[in-house]
Motif scaffolding. Structure first.
Motif, mmCIF file in Angstrom:
data_model
loop_
_atom_site.group_PDB
_atom_site.id
_atom_site.type_symbol
_atom_site.label_atom_id
_atom_site.label_comp_id
_atom_site.label_asym_id
_atom_site.label_seq_id
_atom_site.Cartn_x
_atom_site.Cartn_y
_atom_site.Cartn_z
ATOM 1 N N GLY A 57 0.550 -10.584 -8.772
ATOM 2 C CA GLY A 57 0.481 -10.724 -7.320
ATOM 3 C C GLY A 57 0.839 -9.483 -6.545
ATOM 4 O O GLY A 57 0.879 -9.511 -5.311
ATOM 5 N N LYS A 58 1.103 -8.390 -7.232
ATOM 6 C CA LYS A 58 1.508 -7.152 -6.561
ATOM 7 C C LYS A 58 0.308 -6.206 -6.439
ATOM 8 O O LYS A 58 -0.242 -5.765 -7.437
ATOM 9 C CB LYS A 58 2.611 -6.463 -7.359
ATOM 10 C CG LYS A 58 3.022 -5.105 -6.786
ATOM 11 C CD LYS A 58 4.017 -4.427 -7.718
ATOM 12 C CE LYS A 58 4.338 -3.005 -7.237
ATOM 13 N NZ LYS A 58 5.254 -2.315 -8.190
ATOM 14 N N PRO A 59 -0.127 -5.884 -5.208
ATOM 15 C CA PRO A 59 -1.228 -4.944 -5.038
ATOM 16 C C PRO A 59 -0.824 -3.555 -5.506
ATOM 17 O O PRO A 59 0.339 -3.163 -5.484
ATOM 18 C CB PRO A 59 -1.500 -4.971 -3.533
ATOM 19 C CG PRO A 59 -0.837 -6.210 -3.035
ATOM 20 C CD PRO A 59 0.347 -6.430 -3.924
ATOM 21 N N SER A 95 -2.149 0.665 -5.238
ATOM 22 C CA SER A 95 -3.044 1.619 -4.586
ATOM 23 C C SER A 95 -3.840 2.372 -5.645
ATOM 24 O O SER A 95 -3.397 2.544 -6.780
ATOM 25 C CB SER A 95 -2.244 2.603 -3.737
ATOM 26 O OG SER A 95 -1.370 3.368 -4.554
ATOM 27 N N VAL A 113 -10.502 -7.528 -11.364
ATOM 28 C CA VAL A 113 -9.761 -6.900 -10.263
ATOM 29 C C VAL A 113 -10.425 -7.247 -8.929
ATOM 30 O O VAL A 113 -11.636 -7.231 -8.799
ATOM 31 C CB VAL A 113 -9.724 -5.365 -10.454
ATOM 32 C CG1 VAL A 113 -9.157 -4.683 -9.210
ATOM 33 C CG2 VAL A 113 -8.890 -5.012 -11.682
ATOM 34 N N GLU A 114 -9.577 -7.575 -7.945
ATOM 35 C CA GLU A 114 -10.064 -7.736 -6.567
ATOM 36 C C GLU A 114 -9.679 -6.472 -5.801
ATOM 37 O O GLU A 114 -8.506 -6.076 -5.782
ATOM 38 C CB GLU A 114 -9.419 -8.960 -5.915
ATOM 39 C CG GLU A 114 -9.874 -9.179 -4.484
ATOM 40 C CD GLU A 114 -9.185 -10.378 -3.851
ATOM 41 O OE1 GLU A 114 -8.986 -10.343 -2.621
ATOM 42 O OE2 GLU A 114 -8.825 -11.325 -4.595
ATOM 43 N N ARG A 115 -10.664 -5.806 -5.189
ATOM 44 C CA ARG A 115 -10.388 -4.542 -4.508
ATOM 45 C C ARG A 115 -10.638 -4.678 -3.010
ATOM 46 O O ARG A 115 -11.657 -5.244 -2.588
ATOM 47 C CB ARG A 115 -11.254 -3.419 -5.076
ATOM 48 C CG ARG A 115 -10.990 -2.082 -4.369
ATOM 49 C CD ARG A 115 -11.526 -0.906 -5.111
ATOM 50 N NE ARG A 115 -11.211 0.346 -4.414
ATOM 51 C CZ ARG A 115 -11.409 1.561 -4.879
ATOM 52 N NH1 ARG A 115 -11.931 1.717 -6.093
ATOM 53 N NH2 ARG A 115 -11.083 2.630 -4.185
ATOM 54 N N THR A 116 -9.732 -4.133 -2.253
ATOM 55 C CA THR A 116 -9.862 -4.059 -0.794
ATOM 56 C C THR A 116 -9.494 -2.659 -0.365
ATOM 57 O O THR A 116 -8.344 -2.225 -0.558
ATOM 58 C CB THR A 116 -8.943 -5.073 -0.103
ATOM 59 O OG1 THR A 116 -9.216 -6.369 -0.615
ATOM 60 C CG2 THR A 116 -9.179 -5.074 1.397
ATOM 61 N N MET A 136 -6.859 -0.455 -2.204
ATOM 62 C CA MET A 136 -5.873 -1.260 -2.922
ATOM 63 C C MET A 136 -6.599 -2.203 -3.884
ATOM 64 O O MET A 136 -7.745 -2.606 -3.649
ATOM 65 C CB MET A 136 -5.035 -2.072 -1.941
ATOM 66 C CG MET A 136 -4.287 -1.253 -0.910
ATOM 67 S SD MET A 136 -2.947 -0.264 -1.626
ATOM 68 C CE MET A 136 -1.797 -1.568 -2.098
ATOM 69 N N ILE A 137 -5.950 -2.548 -4.985
ATOM 70 C CA ILE A 137 -6.496 -3.530 -5.920
ATOM 71 C C ILE A 137 -5.436 -4.584 -6.215
ATOM 72 O O ILE A 137 -4.220 -4.324 -6.120
ATOM 73 C CB ILE A 137 -6.941 -2.890 -7.246
ATOM 74 C CG1 ILE A 137 -5.745 -2.242 -7.980
ATOM 75 C CG2 ILE A 137 -8.073 -1.899 -7.045
ATOM 76 C CD1 ILE A 137 -6.051 -1.862 -9.419
ATOM 77 N N LEU A 138 -5.918 -5.766 -6.562
ATOM 78 C CA LEU A 138 -5.052 -6.841 -7.023
ATOM 79 C C LEU A 138 -5.575 -7.294 -8.375
ATOM 80 O O LEU A 138 -6.715 -7.767 -8.489
ATOM 81 C CB LEU A 138 -5.054 -8.005 -6.029
ATOM 82 C CG LEU A 138 -4.125 -9.178 -6.374
ATOM 83 C CD1 LEU A 138 -2.667 -8.724 -6.399
ATOM 84 C CD2 LEU A 138 -4.315 -10.330 -5.377
ATOM 85 N N GLN A 193 -6.127 -9.590 -11.424
ATOM 86 C CA GLN A 193 -6.183 -11.042 -11.544
ATOM 87 C C GLN A 193 -6.252 -11.502 -12.998
ATOM 88 O O GLN A 193 -6.832 -12.532 -13.308
ATOM 89 C CB GLN A 193 -7.405 -11.564 -10.773
ATOM 90 C CG GLN A 193 -7.335 -11.256 -9.275
ATOM 91 C CD GLN A 193 -8.559 -11.731 -8.545
ATOM 92 O OE1 GLN A 193 -9.673 -11.610 -9.028
ATOM 93 N NE2 GLN A 193 -8.351 -12.290 -7.359
#
Length: 404
Positions: free
Chosen positions: A70-72, A74, A115-118, A121-123, A125
Motif C-alpha cells: 500500500g505504499k506508493p 516514486s 503495478v498501478e502507475r500515476t 508514482m507507482i503502487l 499490487q
C-alpha cells in the motif's frame, strides 16, 4: 557373422567404423557459414553470458527492503536496454525493460502488469520476492566453462550460442570430399530420350542429395562404363581426388559387376554381402589407399544402405561425436509373418488413428521402388529371425534423424 556368408548389420557397421579415420583438415569459417559444419576445437566461454544481471520482463526495478504493501513509490529513473543503469536511488523504483541491466541497489523486478502507475508514482499490487524476474549474470554460460565440444555438428541453436559468446569466426573440420560413381551402360541422364533397355540415372541424384544433406563436398560424379579397365581407371582417378568413393551397382555376382572385381584385383575388399534388406550386395574396401563403399544398384536399396551404413561412417570421418541415429519405439501398424536372417529396414511412416500412433509400411517394399521413400518419413526395423504382428513395439528411425 550370419548364415550364407552374410555379415550381420552390426558386425558390418563395426567393421566399417573401425576403418573410418577422422579427416585432419580444418578451416575457419564465418559464423554465418557454419550451419551444418563440425566443430574442430572445444569452445570455452570467454565471458559470462549474460554479462550482468538483467531484467526478464518490462517493469520496475526495486529494492525489496523499500517495498511495503500500500505504499506508493516514486520513479527515479528509466533504464532502456543497452544503457548503463547507474545506482537506484534509495526508496524509489526504476522503470526498466526486458534485457536492461539491473541497477546497483535493486534486487527485484516487478512486472508492469502488477503495478498501478500515476504520473511519477507507482503502487505495487503483488508480492515481491528477492531475485524476482532477474536473469543472473552467467546463468546461461559461465566464463571458462566448456560451451560446445569438438565434434559437435552446428545447428541453428549452436550458431546462436556461438554468437552469444561473441564469435564471428568458427574453427570447423574440412568437408569430407566424396566421389560418386554410378555403374551401368543402361543409365541415361534425365532430360535425354530413352531407348529400349535404358533407364534414367536415379542413383546419381539420390546420392548427390544425400551427400549435400550430410555436409560433404562432391568432387567427382561420373557414370562408369561397364568394362573392367574403365572401372579400374575411373576408381584410381577418383582415389586421387577424394577422401571417400561411393559407387552404386557393380558389387554383385554378375559378369558386368566390375567394381567388386577391381577392388579384389587392384585394391582391397574387406567386406562383401551384408545381412540387410534391401541391399545385400554391399562392399567395402579401398583403391590406392582411398576407401570405397560399394552400394547396391537398386534405388531404394541405395537410399537404405546409405542411411544405415554410409551415414555413420561419414559422421565418424567428419569427426562427429554422434555416430548413430536415435530411434523411437512405436507400435507396428503392419505385419511380417515370415522370418529372415536379414535385418529389414521397411519404408514407413507414422500414422495416427483412434487407437493411437502407429508405424505403417508402404505396401510394396521392393528394392526398386523409390516412391516408397517419398511416401514414407522413415525406416522401421524388422530384426533378424523375427516376425512382426500389429501392435508389437518396433524401432523406428525418422529420415530426419538418419540424415542429420
Amino acid at each position: 557373422m550370419v548364415a550364407n556368408d552374410l555379415t550381420s548389420v552390426d558386425d558390418a557397421l563395426q567393421h566399417i567404423l573401425d576403418r573410418a579415420p577422422a579427416i585432419t583438415r580444418t578451416e575457419a569459417v564465418a559464423l554465418t557459414d557454419s550451419l551444418g559444419r563440425v566443430l574442430a576445437e572445444n569452445q570455452y566461454v570467454p565471458a559470462d553470458v549474460p554479462p550482468a544481471d538483467n531484467s526478464a520482463v518490462d517493469g520496475y526495478a526495486v529494492c525489496l527492503a523499500d517495498v511495503a504493501a500500500g505504499k506508493p513509490m516514486s520513479v527515479s529513473a528509466r533504464i532502456p536496454a543497452g544503457v548503463a543503469p547507474g545506482t537506484l536511488a534509495p526508496g524509489t523504483a526504476a522503470r526498466i525493460f526486458t534485457g536492461s541491466e539491473i541497477p546497483e541497489g535493486a534486487d527485484a523486478v516487478v512486472m508492469q502488469e502488477r503495478v498501478e502507475r500515476t504520473d511519477e508514482m507507482i503502487l505495487i499490487q503483488a508480492e515481491v520476492s528477492e531475485g524476482q524476474n532477474i536473469r543472473r549474470q552467467g546463468q546461461d554460460l559461465a566464463r571458462g566453462d566448456l560451451a560446445l565440444a569438438k565434434g559437435k555438428r552446428i545447428r541453428p541453436q549452436e550458431m546462436g550460442l556461438l554468437a552469444s559468446m561473441g564469435m564471428s569466426q568458427v574453427p570447423v573440420m574440412g568437408r569430407l570430399r566424396v566421389a560418386v560413381l554410378t555403374t551401368g551402360d543402361e543409365l541415361v541422364e534425365p532430360g535425354q530420350p530413352l531407348d529400349s533397355g535404358q533407364i534414367y540415372n536415379t542413383n546419381r541424384f539420390t546420392l548427390m542429395g544425400l551427400l549435400a544433406e550430410a555436409g560433404c563436398e562432391l568432387v567427382l560424379c561420373e557414370t562408369l562404363e561397364d568394362t573392367r579397365e574403365a572401372t579400374r581407371s575411373t576408381l584410381e582417378s577418383a582415389a586421387a581426388k577424394a577422401d571417400l568413393i561411393i559407387t552404386s551397382g557393380g558389387v554383385s555376382v554378375g559378369e558386368e559387376d566390375h567394381v567388386r572385381a577391381v577392388l579384389e584385383e587392384s585394391g582391397k575388399l574387406s567386406l562383401w554381402r551384408m545381412a540387410i534388406k534391401p541391399g545385400k550386395p554391399l562392399a567395402f574396401g579401398e583403391v590406392a589407399g582411398t576407401p570405397v563403399l560399394g552400394l547396391p544398384g537398386n534405388p531404394a536399396a541405395v537410399l537404405v544402405t546409405f542411411l544405415v551404413v554410409a551415414m555413420p561412417y561419414i559422421r565418424k570421418r567428419q569427426g562427429r561425436l554422434d555416430l548413430l541415429p536415435v530411434g523411437e519405439y512405436l507400435p507396428a501398424g503392419f505385419e511380417v509373418t515370415s522370418t529372415s536372417v536379414r535385418r529389414e529396414f521397411v519404408r514407413a511412416r507414422k500414422q495416427g488413428s483412434a487407437e493411437g500412433l502407429a508405424v505403417v509400411a508402404y505396401p510394396n517394399q521392393s528394392s526398386g521402388v523409390l516412391s516408397s521413400a517419398c511416401w514414407g518419413d522413415g525406416l522401421a526395423v524388422v530384426p533378424e529371425h523375427t516376425a512382426i504382428h500389429a501392435g508389437d513395439l518396433i524401432t523406428y528411425y525418422p529420415f530426419t534423424e538418419l540424415l542429420s
